[in-house]
Scaffold this active site. Structure first.
Site, PDB file in Angstrom:
ATOM      1  N   GLY A  41       0.820  -1.202   0.000  1.00 26.30           N
ATOM      2  CA  GLY A  41       0.000   0.000   0.000  1.00 26.30           C
ATOM      3  C   GLY A  41       0.854   1.253   0.000  1.00 26.30           C
ATOM      4  N   ASN A  43       4.037   1.555  -0.766  1.00 27.66           N
ATOM      5  CA  ASN A  43       4.828   1.661  -2.004  1.00 27.66           C
ATOM      6  C   ASN A  43       3.990   2.267  -3.129  1.00 27.66           C
ATOM      7  OD1 ASN A  43       6.928   0.322  -0.722  1.00 27.66           O
ATOM      8  ND2 ASN A  43       6.500  -1.669  -1.660  1.00 27.66           N
ATOM      9  N   ASP A 255       4.092  -2.803  -7.538  1.00 33.93           N
ATOM     10  CA  ASP A 255       3.592  -1.620  -6.805  1.00 33.93           C
ATOM     11  C   ASP A 255       3.839  -0.348  -7.617  1.00 33.93           C
ATOM     12  OD1 ASP A 255       2.978  -3.362  -4.765  1.00 33.93           O
ATOM     13  OD2 ASP A 255       4.869  -3.000  -3.708  1.00 33.93           O
TER      14      ASP A 255
HETATM   15  P1  ATP Z   1       6.798  -7.628  -7.541  1.00 38.42           P
HETATM   16  O1  ATP Z   1       6.015  -8.696  -6.825  1.00 38.42           O
HETATM   17  O2  ATP Z   1       8.259  -7.945  -7.667  1.00 38.42           O
HETATM   18  O3  ATP Z   1       6.511  -6.265  -7.057  1.00 38.42           O
HETATM   19  P2  ATP Z   1       4.997  -8.238  -9.646  1.00 38.42           P
HETATM   20  O4  ATP Z   1       5.175  -9.713  -9.817  1.00 38.42           O
HETATM   21  O5  ATP Z   1       3.820  -7.770  -8.905  1.00 38.42           O
HETATM   22  O6  ATP Z   1       6.308  -7.599  -9.059  1.00 38.42           O
HETATM   23  P3  ATP Z   1       5.588  -7.945 -12.422  1.00 38.42           P
HETATM   24  O7  ATP Z   1       4.525  -8.450 -13.307  1.00 38.42           O
HETATM   25  O8  ATP Z   1       6.800  -8.800 -12.242  1.00 38.42           O
HETATM   26  O9  ATP Z   1       4.924  -7.524 -11.042  1.00 38.42           O
HETATM   27  O10 ATP Z   1       6.106  -6.521 -12.946  1.00 38.42           O
HETATM   28  C1  ATP Z   1       5.284  -5.387 -12.923  1.00 38.42           C
HETATM   29  C2  ATP Z   1       5.664  -4.472 -14.047  1.00 38.42           C
HETATM   30  O11 ATP Z   1       7.026  -4.059 -13.891  1.00 38.42           O
HETATM   31  C3  ATP Z   1       5.608  -5.087 -15.442  1.00 38.42           C
HETATM   32  O12 ATP Z   1       4.294  -5.067 -15.958  1.00 38.42           O
HETATM   33  C4  ATP Z   1       6.572  -4.191 -16.190  1.00 38.42           C
HETATM   34  O13 ATP Z   1       5.904  -2.980 -16.535  1.00 38.42           O
HETATM   35  C5  ATP Z   1       7.627  -3.848 -15.140  1.00 38.42           C
HETATM   36  N1  ATP Z   1       8.812  -4.705 -15.212  1.00 38.42           N
HETATM   37  C6  ATP Z   1       9.061  -5.811 -14.477  1.00 38.42           C
HETATM   38  N2  ATP Z   1      10.250  -6.358 -14.804  1.00 38.42           N
HETATM   39  C7  ATP Z   1      10.791  -5.548 -15.757  1.00 38.42           C
HETATM   40  C8  ATP Z   1      12.002  -5.550 -16.525  1.00 38.42           C
HETATM   41  N3  ATP Z   1      12.929  -6.513 -16.355  1.00 38.42           N
HETATM   42  N4  ATP Z   1      12.203  -4.556 -17.429  1.00 38.42           N
HETATM   43  C9  ATP Z   1      11.281  -3.578 -17.602  1.00 38.42           C
HETATM   44  N5  ATP Z   1      10.110  -3.525 -16.915  1.00 38.42           N
HETATM   45  C10 ATP Z   1       9.877  -4.490 -16.016  1.00 38.42           C
HETATM   46  O1  RIB Z   2       5.626  -5.584  -3.390  1.00 38.31           O
HETATM   47  C1  RIB Z   2       6.770  -5.411  -2.614  1.00 38.31           C
HETATM   48  C2  RIB Z   2       6.395  -5.356  -1.169  1.00 38.31           C
HETATM   49  O2  RIB Z   2       5.866  -6.610  -0.785  1.00 38.31           O
HETATM   50  C3  RIB Z   2       7.566  -5.125  -0.239  1.00 38.31           C
HETATM   51  O3  RIB Z   2       7.780  -3.754   0.036  1.00 38.31           O
HETATM   52  C4  RIB Z   2       7.214  -5.928   0.992  1.00 38.31           C
HETATM   53  O4  RIB Z   2       6.955  -5.137   2.114  1.00 38.31           O
HETATM   54  C5  RIB Z   2       5.981  -6.752   0.605  1.00 38.31           C
HETATM   55  O5  RIB Z   2       4.857  -6.213   1.120  1.00 38.31           O
END
Ligand code: ATP
Ligand code: RIB
Length: 309
Positions: A41, A43, A255
């Site tokens: 939230g 973030n 986030d």
């Molecule tokens: P996290 O849990 O690590 O916060 P997530 O799994 O919720 O991430 P992802 O789908 O992995 O989310 O990534 C979110 C967005 O970040 C993607 O839709 C893309 O816009 C951007 N992104 C992620 N990895 C990359 C990368 N290697 N290069 C450029 N953009 C990226």
């Molecule tokens: O999405 C990243 C977040 O997931 C981290 O900041 C951690 O606190 C977990 O909530």
């Protein structure tokens, strides 16, 4: 300025260890340690505020050092802060990041779990353009917030992260924009034999059909380094990730996307495709820096990247 974006959600103190490879069960390794503000939230609120959105954050912390640091940090970001103090420890996250920038995370909800409807100013929600919730606070609270928002015609954005066993799909009746990542989308589809691998093999047409089955105005699936997929009644759109980016740490990329998207939605009068491009650029910049909230980019950097494209 009256907040156009209201994020109701978690604050966690992130305790992060960088290591070459994740340890195997039973193994001890040496890594480098850093700590900083996090929680989905918070973030997302920081991402939205830095992206230029007038942003409010509603959350809960404990009466402890992490809680006091959270308050100071969020105030310095210019966020309209509604922070309840609970008799529980401030939420926290143990995060491992390997040399490829991948992560593994364990969280303890602490005070976040006690955030209650009475802590959420109804007028703040009703006066917003966009309201955003995730899954690190009570899911019944999310339903309460979305019902309040919906009655006032405020756009509701649900980031179902992390996906939880107590998820009640009835919240989708009050959701305008659903933003899962691949893992969350697979869980939501809940179809036997449907995996992230099969999701990646789908044609855009078939992914759109699966998204439409939720009967929501908009579903956006974030696809990590591939970008994101936007599905609406009128059609679908694949937005590729920005290329040529040096990935340092992907923690919080989702986030960054959600916060940037909310800021884009408020700025571009509900234009989903433009907001998704804004989220995509916000997330791309966030992965070039270490940490979660501290890695969220400024509006100027986001707009520069979008112009380069
Ligand atoms: P996290 O849990 O690590 O916060 P997530 O799994 O919720 O991430 P992802 O789908 O992995 O989310 O990534 C979110 C967005 O970040 C993607 O839709 C893309 O816009 C951007 N992104 C992620 N990895 C990359 C990368 N290697 N290069 C450029 N953009 C990226
Ligand atoms: O999405 C990243 C977040 O997931 C981290 O900041 C951690 O606190 C977990 O909530």
């Amino acid at each position: 300025m009256k907040p156009s974006i209201v994020v109701v959600g978690s604050f966690n103190q992130d305790l992060t260890w960088s290591c070459a490879e994740f340890p195997s069960p039973g193994e001890t390794i040496v890594g480098r340690f850093q700590t900083g503000p996090g929680g989905k939230g918070s973030n997302q609120a920081v991402a939205a505020a830095r992206a230029g959105g007038a942003t409010a954050f509603v959350g809960a912390v404990g009466d402890d050092g992490f809680g006091r640091e959270a308050e100071a940090f969020l105030r310095a970001e210019g966020i309209d802060l509604h922070l309840a103090r609970k008799k529980l420890p401030t939420g926290n996250a143990a995060i491992l990041v390997n040399r490829r920038g991948e992560n593994q995370i364990v969280i303890a909800l602490g005070a976040n779990a006690a955030l209650a409807p009475r802590d959420v100013p109804a007028d703040l929600v009703r006066g917003a353009r966009v309201v955003v919730c995730q899954h690190e606070t009570s899911l019944t609270l999310n339903a309460h917030v979305f019902r309040t928002a919906r009655r006032a015609g405020v756009t509701t954005v649900l980031n179902p992260a992390p996906m939880r066993a107590d998820f009640d799909p009835r919240i989708l009746d009050y959701t305008d924009v659903l933003i899962p990542n691949e893992t969350e989308f697979v869980t939501l589809v809940n179809r036997r034999g449907f995996t992230e691998k099969s999701l990646r093999a789908l044609s855009p047409h078939d992914l759109h059909r699966l998204c439409r089955a939720f009967e929501l105005p908009t579903v956006i699936v974030t696809l990590g380094a591939r970008g994101c997929f936007v599905s609406q009644h009128r059609g679908h759109l694949f937005i590729p990730a920005h290329r040529g980016i040096k990935v340092v740490d992907t923690t919080g990329a989702g986030d960054a996307f959600v916060g940037g998207f909310a800021a884009g939605l408020a700025r571009y009068d509900g234009n989903i495709a433009t907001a998704a491009r804004y989220g995509n650029a916000t997330a791309a910049l966030s992965v070039t820096k270490f940490g979660t909230a501290p890695s969220m980019p400024a509006q100027r950097a986001i707009e520069k990247l979008l112009k380069q494209k």
